[in-house]
Design an enzyme around this catalytic site. Structure first.
Site, short mmCIF file in Angstrom:
data_model
loop_
_atom_site.label_atom_id
_atom_site.label_comp_id
_atom_site.label_asym_id
_atom_site.label_seq_id
_atom_site.Cartn_x
_atom_site.Cartn_y
_atom_site.Cartn_z
N LYS A 52 0.84 -1.09 -0.09
CA LYS A 52 -0.23 0.07 -0.02
C LYS A 52 0.93 1.28 -0.11
CE LYS A 52 -3.68 -2.37 2.34
NZ LYS A 52 -4.80 -2.68 3.24
N GLN A 96 -4.99 -1.84 9.78
CA GLN A 96 -4.75 -3.07 8.98
C GLN A 96 -5.37 -4.02 9.87
OE1 GLN A 96 -3.76 -3.26 5.88
NE2 GLN A 96 -4.13 -5.81 5.59
N ASP A 119 -11.16 2.65 3.88
CA ASP A 119 -11.41 1.07 3.59
C ASP A 119 -13.01 0.91 3.59
OD1 ASP A 119 -9.21 -0.63 3.70
OD2 ASP A 119 -8.99 -0.51 5.91
N1 GUN Z 1 -7.01 -6.97 6.15
C1 GUN Z 1 -7.35 -7.97 5.06
N2 GUN Z 1 -7.80 -6.99 3.93
C2 GUN Z 1 -7.78 -5.68 4.36
C3 GUN Z 1 -8.16 -4.50 3.82
O1 GUN Z 1 -8.57 -4.16 2.88
N3 GUN Z 1 -8.11 -3.44 4.72
C4 GUN Z 1 -7.50 -3.56 6.07
N4 GUN Z 1 -7.41 -2.38 6.92
N5 GUN Z 1 -7.20 -4.67 6.66
C5 GUN Z 1 -7.25 -5.53 5.66
#
Ligand code: GUN
Length: 293
Positions: A52, A96, A119
């Protein structure tokens, strides 16, 4: 059979975003800023967050990575969330997941200002998605919609089976496919571990979106000739031939299913790269205050 090249589409969209960011900055606007909170050292989470941050660079975004050890208290984490809520320079941020067991993920998600929830996990964004209002859409389902759209795959009136009912993928995916929109307007069935006729449902599906996290679950006998197969699975399986010691395995038995399909996403290189690009798109929207101001 046409392979859906998520990696190529993702690269193209990142270039589109980067071009728009440079226009914004040249016109005196603010460079979008994404912050990410990473708790602990889970291998998957480390990789996702690193990717990211890398994608932010490619898009011309500012990014900030905030790390906590796995023993951080819930209160400390909530304090940081509140700090980011208040920080006018941060347009959007993510925490996350998964979080360590002693921290309530739901509490953390609900503490995030929904206007910065890129998100799309906050109940306000989830609710708005379900009633068709502008909102941040969670990344994986949004990436899949983008692929369906860019490959001009017809979804209107089609039978779409979503395998899995997670908050992050299955549920929002089903909501998006049944939306009065393009892509959308599909007849959606959601199957999960308690579904009785899962195989039969799949056999009748024009589109299968597999997000159950069980490697090779979807086999050729479950797939109709000419179906569209979207594979969200990314299970790590040991592989001594890889430098990392593992490879990613999809939910679909690709080799036997692919010959029957009209379109199929590979793993890796299908949905995965699109997920990160969707987060970048949401961050751009946040920077532009396009959804909420
Ligand atoms: N863990 C797995 N996929 C995601 C996501 O799209 N965002 C976040 N914050 N955590 C995750």
């Amino acid at each position: 059979m046409q392979l859906i090249d998520g990696k190529a589409v993702a690269a193209q969209i990142k270039q589109e975003i980067a071009a728009e960011v440079e226009q914004i900055v040249a016109a005196g606007g603010k460079r979008p800023h994404l912050a990410a909170i990473l708790v602990g050292h889970d291998g998957g989470s480390e990789t996702y967050v690193a990717n990211k941050v890398k994608a932010c660079e490619v898009c011309g975004f500012k990014s900030t990575l905030i790390r906590f050890e796995a023993d951080v208290t819930e209160a400390e984490l909530l304090n940081k969330v509140e700090e980011l809520n208040q920080d006018a320079d941060v347009d959007g941020f993510i925490v996350q997941l998964p979080l360590p067991k002693h921290i309530s993920e739901q509490k953390v998600i609900e503490a995030i200002d929904y206007r910065k929830d890129v998100d799309g996990f906050h109940p306000i964004n989830v609710g708005r998605l379900n009633i068709g209002l502008p909102c941040y859409v969670s990344a994986t389902p949004n990436g899949i919609l983008e692929l369906l759209s860019r490959y001009q795959i017809e979804t209107s009136g089609k039978k779409c089976v979503v395998l899995g009912r997670s908050n992050i993928v299955g549920k929002p995916m089903a909501a998006l496919m049944m939306r009065k929109a393009q892509p959308g307007d599909a007849t959606v069935t959601v199957c999960h571990s308690h579904s009785k006729d899962l195989v039969k449902e799949c056999q009748e599906a024009d589109i299968i979106i597999a997000a159950i996290g069980r490697p090779n679950f979807v086999t050729a006998d479950m797939v109709k000739e000419g179906a569209v197969i979207i594979d969200v699975g990314t299970t790590r399986v040991p592989d001594a031939t890889k430098k990392s010691g593992f490879r990613l395995n999809g939910d679909v038995k690709f080799d036997e299913v692919a010959p029957k399909c009209s379109f199929i996403t590979p793993v890796p290189g299908g949905v995965g790269p699109m997920t990160i690009v969707s987060l970048m798109k949401n961050t751009l929207l946040a920077g532009k205050k396009a959804i909420y101001d």
